[in-house]
Design a protein around this motif. Sequence first.
Motif, short mmCIF file in Angstrom:
data_model
loop_
_atom_site.label_atom_id
_atom_site.label_comp_id
_atom_site.label_asym_id
_atom_site.label_seq_id
_atom_site.Cartn_x
_atom_site.Cartn_y
_atom_site.Cartn_z
N ILE A 10 -4.87 26.86 25.22
CA ILE A 10 -3.64 27.00 24.14
C ILE A 10 -2.76 27.29 24.54
CG2 ILE A 10 -3.07 29.69 23.75
CD1 ILE A 10 -1.96 29.96 20.62
N MET A 11 -0.57 26.37 23.61
CA MET A 11 0.53 26.26 24.39
C MET A 11 0.95 26.44 23.02
SD MET A 11 1.42 23.66 22.49
CE MET A 11 2.41 22.98 23.24
N ILE A 53 -1.80 21.90 14.97
CA ILE A 53 -0.72 21.64 14.24
C ILE A 53 0.44 21.09 14.87
CG2 ILE A 53 1.32 23.33 13.42
CD1 ILE A 53 -1.99 24.51 12.51
N PRO A 54 1.01 20.09 14.02
CA PRO A 54 2.26 18.75 14.50
C PRO A 54 3.00 19.53 14.53
CG PRO A 54 1.42 18.04 12.28
CD PRO A 54 0.31 19.80 12.47
N TYR A 59 7.57 25.61 12.81
CA TYR A 59 8.45 27.10 12.14
C TYR A 59 7.82 26.80 10.82
CZ TYR A 59 11.27 27.65 16.43
OH TYR A 59 12.31 27.67 17.11
N ALA A 60 6.53 26.49 10.71
CA ALA A 60 5.90 26.53 8.61
C ALA A 60 5.96 27.91 8.54
CB ALA A 60 4.34 26.04 8.69
N HIS A 61 5.71 28.99 9.62
CA HIS A 61 5.66 30.43 8.92
C HIS A 61 6.28 31.70 9.02
CE1 HIS A 61 1.81 29.39 7.25
NE2 HIS A 61 1.23 28.18 8.62
N HIS A 62 7.33 30.80 10.56
CA HIS A 62 8.25 32.15 10.25
C HIS A 62 9.65 30.77 10.69
CE1 HIS A 62 10.13 35.47 12.77
NE2 HIS A 62 9.42 36.36 11.99
N GLU A 63 10.65 31.65 10.16
CA GLU A 63 12.38 31.24 11.01
C GLU A 63 12.59 31.12 12.36
OE1 GLU A 63 15.33 34.55 9.39
OE2 GLU A 63 14.67 32.65 8.15
N LYS A 64 11.86 32.24 13.12
CA LYS A 64 12.08 32.57 14.52
C LYS A 64 10.78 32.32 14.87
CE LYS A 64 16.57 35.70 13.46
NZ LYS A 64 17.05 36.38 13.36
N LYS A 69 1.65 31.68 12.69
CA LYS A 69 -0.51 31.84 12.21
C LYS A 69 -1.03 30.84 13.04
CE LYS A 69 -2.88 30.84 7.56
NZ LYS A 69 -4.35 30.77 8.51
N PRO A 70 -0.83 30.53 13.75
CA PRO A 70 -2.55 29.96 14.32
C PRO A 70 -2.28 30.89 15.68
CG PRO A 70 -0.50 27.87 14.11
CD PRO A 70 -0.33 29.42 13.61
N VAL A 71 -1.03 31.50 16.34
CA VAL A 71 -1.09 32.25 17.23
C VAL A 71 -2.08 33.67 17.14
CG1 VAL A 71 0.35 33.87 18.71
CG2 VAL A 71 0.83 31.14 18.91
N VAL A 72 -1.93 33.90 15.71
CA VAL A 72 -2.61 35.09 14.67
C VAL A 72 -3.87 35.67 14.95
CG1 VAL A 72 -1.79 36.50 12.78
CG2 VAL A 72 -0.50 35.98 14.33
N ASP A 73 -3.83 33.19 14.33
CA ASP A 73 -5.12 33.11 14.41
C ASP A 73 -6.15 33.28 15.09
OD1 ASP A 73 -4.88 33.39 11.27
OD2 ASP A 73 -4.81 31.35 11.22
#
Length: 298
Positions: A10-11, A53-54, A59-64, A69-73
């Motif tokens: 992961i990066m 993820i493009p 910032y699709a799931h959080h503005e900051k 989402k991928p990090v959490v998943d």
Amino acid sequence: MDISLIGVPIMYGCDRQGAQYGPKKLRQKAIIDIIRRHKENVYDLGNLFVPHIPEEDKYAHHEKIKYLKPVVDINTNLAHSVFSALTSKSFPFIIGGDHSIGLGSISGSSKFHNNLAVIWVDAHGDINTHETSPSGNSHGMPLAAALGVGEPSMTNLYFNGPKVKPDNVFIIGARDLDEGEIKLAKELKLNLYTMDNIRKVGLESVIKEVIEKIENSNVDGTHLSFDIDVMDKSLVPGTGTPVDKGFNLEEGKIVLKEFLNTGLIKSMDLVELNPNLDENDTTAKLCIDLVDWIFKQL
């Protein structure tokens, strides 16, 4: 001893290309053979799946927080892999990838143990939140989230609530702390041993104090998370956020030896190798040298 080798390519936590190739590079450098040299049974669980993820969707799931989402998943999957390994009486050895994976490792270990301690060996505190992070990179947030501070999907990863008590967190080697991290460390009274502290009182003294604190508590398992940027930047060109005035190789090995020899360590991360930034495989070779040393001590 049974070893469960878990790669997390992961990066998204560091938002810098190359960190995702760390596990592949370490396998090319024969990490499994190195571990087996020490008569360990190695179960290579392969790499966890990391979706593409493009960049425009970061910032699709959080503005900051980038790539939240991928990090959490991915960390949720890692947490279950770590928990399953520990349940099978195996030692989870997690290779990254960026340090956002520390949240998954800790979460899995925390579910297995009744009272977990975490030794975080890093040039950085990784106790930022979305409110304090200057970058929005989640590899600077995993330890705060494990302490129950930060964005809810991170703090409640794998199971709801904090994964580790502040008293049981030991940050060693920090020398690049943000203002918000310094404030949080004071508020929570974390065991923070900056490089300045270490140079003042001596490395052996710090290690001894940490071990005594863990042994004198009711901790039943300790997770060791080792970020290679704790080493001096001259030794690790192949990492995303190198910092000068870090450990030399001998000091890095002393840290590993003293903690691993106690028998307290039940799981471990080795993170932040970025082959794209490396020079003649210098950092990859150092990582392999450290892996050889780690399993010599276990």
